[in-house]
Write a protein that holds these residues in place. Structure first.
Motif: not given
Length: 118
Positions: A54-58, A87-89, A98-99
């Motif tokens: 996700y960090v790479q996508e960001f 907000h995703t974080a 998250a679950a």
């Protein structure tokens, strides 16, 4: 805050040049992309709650948006990308939420009804 039009134009030019240089480095050098991904938590501490992919996508979305927003001289799209990922974080930082988000679904639940008028 008051500023002159000339000063505002200089600030926009400086930001634009910085953005273009940053984007060009990111597009040409895999090491630059890795470095940016590694230092991102210093700029946005909340990325610690995002999985590495996700960090790479960001990073990729942020760079592409910075380039496009610079062409419009409008920073609003960049802010929207940052806020969306923040907000995703936030959602992923809450174990219960998250679950729920990670739980498998049984397909499409259909259209969402309009809220009742108050």
């Amino acid at each position: 805050m008051l500023t002159t039009a000339a000063r505002a134009e200089m600030a926009q030019t400086a930001a634009s040049v910085t953005t273009r240089m940053f984007v060009a480095m990111m597009q040409r050098d895999p090491e630059a992309r890795r470095l940016v991904t590694d230092v991102l938590p210093e700029v946005f501490p909340w990325v610690e709650f995002l999985p590495r992919e996700y960090v790479q996508e960001f990073v990729l979305e942020l760079v592409a948006t910075m380039r496009a927003a610079d062409s419009l001289e409008n920073p609003a799209p960049v802010v929207l990308v940052i806020e969306g990922w923040r907000h995703t974080a936030e959602a992923l930082a809450d174990p219960e939420l998250a679950a729920l988000l990670a739980a498998p679904t049984d397909g499409d639940f259909g259209p969402v009804p309009e809220p009742e008028a108050r």
